[in-house]
Design a protein around this motif. Structure first.
Motif, short mmCIF file in Angstrom:
data_model
loop_
_atom_site.label_atom_id
_atom_site.label_comp_id
_atom_site.label_asym_id
_atom_site.label_seq_id
_atom_site.Cartn_x
_atom_site.Cartn_y
_atom_site.Cartn_z
N MET A 248 0.83 -1.21 0.00
CA MET A 248 0.00 0.00 0.00
C MET A 248 0.87 1.26 0.00
N LEU A 249 2.11 1.13 0.48
CA LEU A 249 3.02 2.28 0.55
C LEU A 249 3.63 2.60 -0.80
N TYR A 250 3.69 1.58 -1.67
CA TYR A 250 4.50 1.67 -2.88
C TYR A 250 4.01 2.78 -3.82
N GLU A 251 4.93 3.63 -4.20
CA GLU A 251 4.72 4.78 -5.09
C GLU A 251 3.46 5.59 -4.79
N ASN A 252 3.08 5.63 -3.51
CA ASN A 252 1.97 6.45 -3.04
C ASN A 252 2.55 7.51 -2.12
N SER A 253 2.23 8.78 -2.33
CA SER A 253 2.81 9.77 -1.42
C SER A 253 2.13 9.70 -0.06
N ASP A 254 0.87 9.25 -0.02
CA ASP A 254 0.15 9.10 1.25
C ASP A 254 -0.13 7.60 1.47
N ALA B 20 6.24 9.22 -7.06
CA ALA B 20 4.81 8.97 -6.83
C ALA B 20 4.09 9.95 -7.74
N GLY B 21 3.94 9.55 -9.01
CA GLY B 21 3.48 10.50 -10.03
C GLY B 21 4.65 11.41 -10.41
N PRO B 22 4.46 12.26 -11.40
CA PRO B 22 5.58 13.08 -11.89
C PRO B 22 6.07 14.17 -10.93
N TYR B 23 5.27 14.48 -9.92
CA TYR B 23 5.59 15.65 -9.10
C TYR B 23 6.07 15.33 -7.69
N TRP B 24 6.02 14.06 -7.28
CA TRP B 24 6.37 13.71 -5.90
C TRP B 24 7.41 12.58 -5.84
N VAL B 25 8.16 12.59 -4.75
CA VAL B 25 9.04 11.47 -4.44
C VAL B 25 8.62 10.95 -3.08
N THR B 26 8.65 9.65 -2.89
CA THR B 26 8.30 9.11 -1.58
C THR B 26 9.35 8.09 -1.14
N ILE B 27 9.72 8.16 0.13
CA ILE B 27 10.76 7.29 0.67
C ILE B 27 10.17 6.46 1.81
N ASP B 28 10.39 5.15 1.78
CA ASP B 28 9.89 4.28 2.84
C ASP B 28 11.07 3.72 3.63
N VAL B 29 11.05 3.94 4.93
CA VAL B 29 12.10 3.41 5.80
C VAL B 29 11.49 2.26 6.62
N PHE B 30 11.88 1.03 6.28
CA PHE B 30 11.35 -0.16 6.97
C PHE B 30 12.24 -0.48 8.16
N CYS B 31 11.75 -0.25 9.37
CA CYS B 31 12.56 -0.48 10.57
C CYS B 31 12.42 -1.92 11.06
N HIS B 90 13.13 8.14 -11.90
CA HIS B 90 12.32 7.34 -10.96
C HIS B 90 12.57 7.72 -9.50
N GLY B 91 13.55 8.58 -9.27
CA GLY B 91 13.81 9.03 -7.90
C GLY B 91 14.26 7.91 -6.97
N ALA B 92 14.66 6.78 -7.54
CA ALA B 92 14.96 5.62 -6.69
C ALA B 92 16.30 5.74 -5.97
N GLN B 93 17.17 6.64 -6.46
CA GLN B 93 18.48 6.79 -5.83
C GLN B 93 18.45 7.74 -4.62
N TYR B 94 17.36 8.47 -4.45
CA TYR B 94 17.25 9.38 -3.30
C TYR B 94 17.41 8.64 -1.98
N SER B 95 17.00 7.37 -1.98
CA SER B 95 17.02 6.60 -0.73
C SER B 95 18.44 6.48 -0.18
#
Lengths: 452, 103
Positions: A248-254, B20-31, B90-95
């Motif tokens: 659900m997190l994948y490529e979603n900003s929220d 996350a679409g053309p205008y956003w980047v999103t980063i997930d930190v899995f602890c 793809h912004g994948a290197q930001y991580s």
């Protein structure tokens, strides 16, 4: 109600999937096969030019497998965002491939095509009528800008796809759709839980990425009035509450909300439980209907013409002083371009990127390792094609021989290509981050049927 | 006893980033667990993120997903995807900026 089973062969057509896993999926009697055909992930070029980023041969070979599977069970097969960008010509391109395969297989078919492109004239009318709303971050929009756009598409949702399904077509070729709508449309139509239909669609939209073995591709998802069950059909892959909820997190900003045409879903109270070693049951997502019906827009336009050159530098003195060298070179080149072509920096853009040093992250890079060599990527962007090439040719001898200091023998760097420059042609940029208000969800979308 | 600084990437299960679409980047930190999730969420505050990614503080959104021990960070890209000066579609290197960061 009976449950609705959707078989998703892969995250996108052209990426490949495990054929055995697909066969296993067919044995479970799905009600529909749904696959995505596009995305904006690779940038604006595809939408700008109305072309597919995947090869025709990959698309044809995978689509053939899906068409054979569909015919065995006599169920509908749907693809969304045909040809990466979902423009009208890409829907027709997909139809051409479908007819070719049908002829080879001797299949009789009813094809429904859902067109999602909007003309500039129509978009200007909507703009004047104040039907277009900005999304975050804001992107400037005016009539001049609309005139410069190459293609504009609206992302279809469940409503438009349901109308295509109601034609009883065997195959639905959809223009730009949301990734999820091609999966949620049928369960929603059959009365499955609203929130869970969208939630399940989001979980399955990248195929087996929600499982322990993403490359196997195929997932099955069963919707009913309470929730959904998801599992991969490959023998060795499994879904766990962790892999499913993490997707659900994948490529979603929220991570909790997902906006779709007509409303949004909220998964903050969803629960994920293992049903057995490979199946996960999910309930609790909610759907919130908007007062007005909106569809998201995408557009792309030409923002210049680009030419690139790559030179390789191994000489230690130059490698160690690479920033100094390119900044001195850039100043010199700007003067020469001005002298010889009467152009100033507002007429073109000249960039040097240092591959091996910080070309990926630019000024966000914070590592300073010792370098053996540097690739200097020189990018020229100008508003006219011939000017971009002319500047690059003017620059060429200096890229080869420009010295760091005045009193030294002229250096000669490595050019890996002849010609050294690559004409990249038109550069496109995304030009819309907006949504369009519609009274009738079908008003800008068209469905055409073809029986072959 | 003095604690040694460690690269964030060695303290977590995984860090990934994506457009996350053309205008956003999103980063997930899995602890790895609740305790480390709480500590890392605390360390990766808006000030630090704003400095690391050169993004205005009020543009950065963070989300804590407690059942997964995941910290999610989303912000608008400084250049829209595919802009003539964009470096990573793809912004994948930001991580890597976070995974190599010593905390």
């Amino acid at each position: 109600m009976q449950n609705t089973k959707v078989l998703v062969p892969s995250g996108v057509l052209g990426l490949g999937f495990d054929n055995n896993a697909f066969e296993n999926g067919l044995k479970l009697s799905p009600d529909i096969i749904s696959i995505d055909g596009g995305s904006t992930d690779s940038g604006p070029f595809s939408l700008g030019t109305g072309t597919s980023k995947y090869s025709r041969s990959s698309i044809k070979s995978e689509w053939k497998t899906l068409m054979i599977g569909r015919a065995k069970l006599n169920i509908p097969l749907i693809i969304g965002s045909c040809g990466t960008c979902g423009t009208n010509n890409m829907v027709d391109w997909m139809e051409e491939i479908t007819i070719e395969i049908a002829t080879e297989l001797n299949q009789k078919l009813k094809i429904a095509k859902l067109y999602c492109e909007i003309s500039k004239k129509e978009l200007k009318k909507k703009f004047k009528n104040k039907q277009i709303y900005q999304l975050d971050p804001p992107v400037l929009l005016n009539e001049d800008k609309i005139d410069r756009m190459a293609h504009i598409v609206a992302l279809a949702g469940a409503e438009q796809i349901q109308n295509a399904l109601k034609t009883d077509a065997d195959i639905i070729l959809a223009g730009r759709t949301t990734d999820t709508a091609i999966i949620s449309a049928l369960p929603l139509m059959k009365g499955a839980n609203l929130g869970s239909s969208w939630h399940g669609a989001k979980v399955a939209e990248c195929g087996a990425l929600c499982s322990t073995d993403p490359t196997s591709g195929v997932v099955m998802i069963e919707f009913d009035k309470n929730g959904f069950i998801v599992f991969p059909t490959s023998k060795n892959a499994k879904c766990t509450p962790y892999t499913v909820s993490a997707h659900m997190l994948y490529e979603n900003s929220d991570p909790f909300k997902l906006y779709e045409p007509g409303g949004y879903m909220d998964v903050s109270e969803a629960t994920y439980k293992a049903l057995d070693y490979k199946k996960v049951i999910v309930t609790g997502a909610k759907w919130f209907k908007d007062k007005n019906y909106f569809v998201k827009l995408e557009g792309a336009q030409i923002s210049g013409y680009q030419t690139s050159s790559l030179i390789l530098i191994r000489d230690k003195k130059y490698v160690n002083n690479i920033e100094k060298w390119t900044s001195k070179l850039k100043k010199f080149l700007c003067k020469e371009i001005n002298k010889r072509m009467s152009l100033s920096l507002k007429d073109y853009n000249l960039q040097f990127r240092h591959i091996g040093k910080n070309a990926t992250l630019g000024d966000l890079e914070n590592k300073k390792n010792e370098l053996t060599e540097v690739g200097v990527l020189c990018i020229v962007t100008a508003n006219k094609h011939d000017i971009s090439i002319e500047i690059t040719k003017l620059i060429n001898p200096f890229l080869l021989h420009y010295p760091l200091s005045d009193n030294e023998e002229l250096p000669t760097f490595a050019f890996p290509f002849s010609p050294v420059h690559a004409d990249r042609g038109a550069l496109y940029e995304f030009s819309l981050n907006h949504k369009l208000k519609l009274k009738d969800p079908m008003s800008i979308f068209t469905i055409k049927l073809n029986e072959i | 006893m003095k604690f040694k600084m460690k690269a964030l990437g060695t303290l977590v299960k995984n860090i990934r980033s994506k457009n996350a679409g053309p205008y956003w980047v999103t980063i997930d930190v899995f602890c790895k667990n609740k305790k480390s999730f709480a500590e890392i969420s605390n360390k990766l505050n808006i000030d630090l993120l704003s400095r690391a990614f050169k993004i205005k503080k009020n543009k950065i959104k963070t989300f804590q997903i407690h059942n997964l021990n995941v910290l999610k960070i989303s912000f608008p890209r400084s250049l829209v995807q595919g802009h003539m000066e964009d470096r990573d579609m793809h912004g994948a290197q930001y991580s890597l900026i976070l995974s190599e960061m010593n905390i």
